[in-house]
Design an enzyme around this catalytic site. Structure first.
Site, PDB file in Angstrom:
ATOM      1  CB  CYS A 124      -0.908  -0.010   1.229  1.00 32.23           C
ATOM      2  SG  CYS A 124      -1.991   1.418   1.329  1.00 32.23           S
ATOM      3  CG  HIS A 177      -5.751  -2.278  -1.358  1.00 32.46           C
ATOM      4  ND1 HIS A 177      -4.751  -2.861  -0.618  1.00 32.46           N
ATOM      5  CD2 HIS A 177      -5.491  -0.943  -1.343  1.00 32.46           C
ATOM      6  CE1 HIS A 177      -3.929  -1.915  -0.169  1.00 32.46           C
ATOM      7  NE2 HIS A 177      -4.353  -0.748  -0.603  1.00 32.46           N
ATOM      8  CD  GLU A 178      -7.044   1.541  -3.820  1.00 30.41           C
ATOM      9  OE1 GLU A 178      -7.190   2.538  -3.088  1.00 30.41           O
ATOM     10  OE2 GLU A 178      -5.924   1.020  -4.012  1.00 30.41           O
TER      11      GLU A 178
END
Length: 173
Positions: free
Chosen positions: A102, A144-145
């Site tokens: 990330c 993830h986002e």
């Protein structure tokens, strides 16, 4: 003007549930500016594949995907780069541990169990709704986002976390 900095773990915005973009905000210069700032910040990262608005300290439900991820020409034409108020509407039961990092949790990488297929319904910058199903890396990006938009970082559920040195290649490009 310099790109917005990507904030790092410990910044309060990363742990907030991001606010939805209101109907009145679609098509405004302010929304266009946020999106432009996100793409500019993402371009500064050689290993970045996507970026959520909270990563530039904007607590709004927006994420963008780098066009560099979309190498298949057919997929690139059919895959939006801007996702506003996204919701995962379907996930595959098939899950796989995937390498993940990330831009806001440097220099850590780990393994995260993610669905191998995910469908997202979202809006573009003009307020037009769309749905898209992603597989592999794109499905991973969606999950993830959207985690970012809910104040969740990958390290909250990752295993085998390691810190990569600057000279090492990232696990996900």
């Amino acid at each position: 003007m310099a790109p917005q900095p990507i904030i790092q773990n410990g910044h309060k915005t990363l742990r907030q549930i991001a606010a939805p973009v209101s109907a009145a905000e679609f098509g405004t210069p302010k929304l266009a500016s946020i999106i432009a700032d996100m793409f500019e910040a993402l371009k500064t990262q050689h290993d970045g594949v996507a970026l959520a608005a909270p990563q530039i300290a904007v607590s709004k439900r927006i994420f963008v995907v780098s066009p560099l991820v979309l190498t298949d020409k057919r997929r690139a034409q059919d895959t939006p780069l801007i996702y506003i108020n996204p919701v995962i509407t379907k996930r595959s039961l098939d899950k796989k541990k995937m390498d993940e990092g990330c831009l806001s949790v440097r220099p850590l990488y780990g393994k995260v169990r993610r669905s191998t297929r995910a469908t997202v319904t979202a809006f573009d910058e003009h307020g037009n709704e769309f749905s898209i199903t992603g597989t592999g890396l794109l499905a991973q990006i969606f999950q993830h986002e959207i985690d970012h938009l809910d104040g969740i970082l990958f390290i909250d559920h990752a295993t085998d976390i390691v810190a990569l040195g600057e000279s090492e290649e990232p696990l996900v490009k």
